[in-house]
Design a protein around this motif. Sequence first.
Motif, PDB file in Angstrom:
ATOM      1  N   UNK A 152       0.846  -1.196   0.000  1.00  0.00           N
ATOM      2  CA  UNK A 152       0.000   0.000   0.000  1.00  0.00           C
ATOM      3  C   UNK A 152       0.881   1.246   0.000  1.00  0.00           C
ATOM      4  N   UNK A 153       0.307   2.337  -0.454  1.00  0.00           N
ATOM      5  CA  UNK A 153       1.055   3.596  -0.520  1.00  0.00           C
ATOM      6  C   UNK A 153       1.326   4.117   0.890  1.00  0.00           C
ATOM      7  N   UNK A 154       2.306   4.994   0.978  1.00  0.00           N
ATOM      8  CA  UNK A 154       2.621   5.626   2.265  1.00  0.00           C
ATOM      9  C   UNK A 154       1.423   6.414   2.788  1.00  0.00           C
ATOM     10  N   UNK A 155       0.679   7.061   1.894  1.00  0.00           N
ATOM     11  CA  UNK A 155      -0.511   7.815   2.325  1.00  0.00           C
ATOM     12  C   UNK A 155      -1.528   6.911   3.005  1.00  0.00           C
ATOM     13  N   UNK A 156      -1.769   5.729   2.420  1.00  0.00           N
ATOM     14  CA  UNK A 156      -2.730   4.803   3.025  1.00  0.00           C
ATOM     15  C   UNK A 156      -2.233   4.306   4.376  1.00  0.00           C
ATOM     16  N   UNK A 157      -0.951   3.995   4.474  1.00  0.00           N
ATOM     17  CA  UNK A 157      -0.395   3.528   5.747  1.00  0.00           C
ATOM     18  C   UNK A 157      -0.486   4.626   6.808  1.00  0.00           C
ATOM     19  N   UNK A 158      -0.276   5.868   6.409  1.00  0.00           N
ATOM     20  CA  UNK A 158      -0.401   6.982   7.366  1.00  0.00           C
ATOM     21  C   UNK A 158      -1.843   7.145   7.831  1.00  0.00           C
ATOM     22  N   UNK A 159      -2.800   6.960   6.919  1.00  0.00           N
ATOM     23  CA  UNK A 159      -4.214   7.049   7.317  1.00  0.00           C
ATOM     24  C   UNK A 159      -4.552   5.957   8.339  1.00  0.00           C
ATOM     25  N   UNK A 160      -4.067   4.739   8.085  1.00  0.00           N
ATOM     26  CA  UNK A 160      -4.313   3.641   9.031  1.00  0.00           C
ATOM     27  C   UNK A 160      -3.678   3.958  10.381  1.00  0.00           C
ATOM     28  N   UNK A 161      -2.434   4.444  10.359  1.00  0.00           N
ATOM     29  CA  UNK A 161      -1.759   4.777  11.612  1.00  0.00           C
ATOM     30  C   UNK A 161      -2.463   5.942  12.312  1.00  0.00           C
ATOM     31  N   UNK A 162      -2.950   6.913  11.559  1.00  0.00           N
ATOM     32  CA  UNK A 162      -3.706   8.033  12.154  1.00  0.00           C
ATOM     33  C   UNK A 162      -4.972   7.530  12.832  1.00  0.00           C
ATOM     34  N   UNK A 163      -5.706   6.627  12.159  1.00  0.00           N
ATOM     35  CA  UNK A 163      -6.908   6.027  12.766  1.00  0.00           C
ATOM     36  C   UNK A 163      -6.533   5.285  14.049  1.00  0.00           C
ATOM     37  N   UNK A 164      -5.429   4.575  13.996  1.00  0.00           N
ATOM     38  CA  UNK A 164      -4.953   3.811  15.146  1.00  0.00           C
ATOM     39  C   UNK A 164      -4.643   4.732  16.313  1.00  0.00           C
ATOM     40  N   UNK A 165      -3.928   5.822  16.027  1.00  0.00           N
ATOM     41  CA  UNK A 165      -3.586   6.766  17.094  1.00  0.00           C
ATOM     42  C   UNK A 165      -4.844   7.383  17.684  1.00  0.00           C
ATOM     43  N   UNK A 166      -5.813   7.687  16.821  1.00  0.00           N
ATOM     44  CA  UNK A 166      -7.070   8.236  17.313  1.00  0.00           C
ATOM     45  C   UNK A 166      -7.777   7.277  18.248  1.00  0.00           C
ATOM     46  N   UNK A 167      -7.789   5.988  17.895  1.00  0.00           N
ATOM     47  CA  UNK A 167      -8.479   4.991  18.706  1.00  0.00           C
ATOM     48  C   UNK A 167      -7.712   4.652  19.982  1.00  0.00           C
ATOM     49  N   UNK A 168      -6.397   4.567  19.881  1.00  0.00           N
ATOM     50  CA  UNK A 168      -5.599   4.088  21.011  1.00  0.00           C
ATOM     51  C   UNK A 168      -5.153   5.192  21.968  1.00  0.00           C
ATOM     52  N   UNK A 169      -5.174   6.427  21.530  1.00  0.00           N
ATOM     53  CA  UNK A 169      -4.692   7.494  22.396  1.00  0.00           C
ATOM     54  C   UNK A 169      -5.759   8.549  22.659  1.00  0.00           C
ATOM     55  N   UNK A 170      -6.246   9.175  21.615  1.00  0.00           N
ATOM     56  CA  UNK A 170      -7.141  10.314  21.792  1.00  0.00           C
ATOM     57  C   UNK A 170      -8.544   9.924  22.228  1.00  0.00           C
ATOM     58  N   UNK A 171      -8.992   8.711  21.914  1.00  0.00           N
ATOM     59  CA  UNK A 171     -10.362   8.330  22.236  1.00  0.00           C
ATOM     60  C   UNK A 171     -10.467   7.499  23.514  1.00  0.00           C
ATOM     61  N   UNK A 172      -9.396   7.422  24.266  1.00  0.00           N
ATOM     62  CA  UNK A 172      -9.442   6.623  25.496  1.00  0.00           C
ATOM     63  C   UNK A 172     -10.479   7.154  26.474  1.00  0.00           C
ATOM     64  N   UNK A 173     -10.669   8.462  26.486  1.00  0.00           N
ATOM     65  CA  UNK A 173     -11.605   9.054  27.441  1.00  0.00           C
ATOM     66  C   UNK A 173     -12.833   9.640  26.757  1.00  0.00           C
ATOM     67  N   UNK A 174     -12.981   9.373  25.438  1.00  0.00           N
ATOM     68  CA  UNK A 174     -14.118   9.907  24.696  1.00  0.00           C
ATOM     69  C   UNK A 174     -14.959   8.757  24.168  1.00  0.00           C
ATOM     70  N   UNK A 175     -16.232   8.981  23.897  1.00  0.00           N
ATOM     71  CA  UNK A 175     -17.058   7.932  23.298  1.00  0.00           C
ATOM     72  C   UNK A 175     -16.517   7.554  21.922  1.00  0.00           C
ATOM     73  N   UNK A 176     -16.591   6.296  21.574  1.00  0.00           N
ATOM     74  CA  UNK A 176     -16.038   5.803  20.312  1.00  0.00           C
ATOM     75  C   UNK A 176     -16.813   6.304  19.104  1.00  0.00           C
ATOM     76  N   UNK A 177     -18.062   6.768  19.276  1.00  0.00           N
ATOM     77  CA  UNK A 177     -18.878   7.135  18.128  1.00  0.00           C
ATOM     78  C   UNK A 177     -18.680   8.582  17.694  1.00  0.00           C
ATOM     79  N   UNK A 178     -17.826   9.346  18.375  1.00  0.00           N
ATOM     80  CA  UNK A 178     -17.642  10.740  17.991  1.00  0.00           C
ATOM     81  C   UNK A 178     -16.954  10.825  16.640  1.00  0.00           C
ATOM     82  N   UNK A 179     -17.125  11.967  15.972  1.00  0.00           N
ATOM     83  CA  UNK A 179     -16.616  12.125  14.606  1.00  0.00           C
ATOM     84  C   UNK A 179     -15.223  12.743  14.583  1.00  0.00           C
ATOM     85  N   UNK A 180     -14.467  12.600  15.645  1.00  0.00           N
ATOM     86  CA  UNK A 180     -13.143  13.196  15.722  1.00  0.00           C
ATOM     87  C   UNK A 180     -12.147  12.364  14.921  1.00  0.00           C
TER      88      UNK A 180
END
Length: 194
Positions: A152-180
């Motif tokens: 996969x392209x670097x852009x796609x891998x960065x999107x996956x990693x960005x989603x991962x960071x959002x789920x594993x770090x930023x959403x720890x204290x927020x509801x999972x359904x938010x559009x952040x």
Amino acid sequence: MPPPLRLSAATVQEALDRADARHWTRNPPRSPRARLAFLLRQAGGDQTALATRLDVPVRDLDSLRTVRRPSEEDPVQQAVERDIIRLWQPRVRHRAHTTILHNNGQMMVSFRAWLGFTAAAGSSDDPRLRFLTLSLQAPYIERLFAARHRNASEDELRRILSDTLGACYFHRTRPAHTAETVTLDRIDYLEFYY
């Protein structure tokens, strides 16, 4: 003799490849001539195709045949090293990934990068430099491995990693359904451990 293998990178592709290097059962070729011979075999003997893949002039590849002590700063040597790491022992790489996924394995990521954070109401501020070490969750590990296996392209891998960071770090204290969402901008340093 080339310098010791660096384990960190500035791209997701290279960081995954360098993490896979910890699972090798044999070391890759070390001399510039042996490395070039290996890469030429992978390219079907086509030196022009290899030069295009490495994004270097063909004449610079020819110079590898006579180099005794490669410079760590030489862009051709860096391109060759990245490609060696990307191509070395693909079956060992796949076997390590499968083992990690089947045993509910962990993946750690350590990075220094500029992260942005957007929500439905708009963007917070400009991306901020953060230095974090996180444990990644299983579905995201599988997505990263699957994307890397299909080149996969670097852009796609960065999107996956960005989603991962959002789920594993930023959403720890927020509801999972938010559009952040989290955006991973410039990467200064990135290393995976598994």
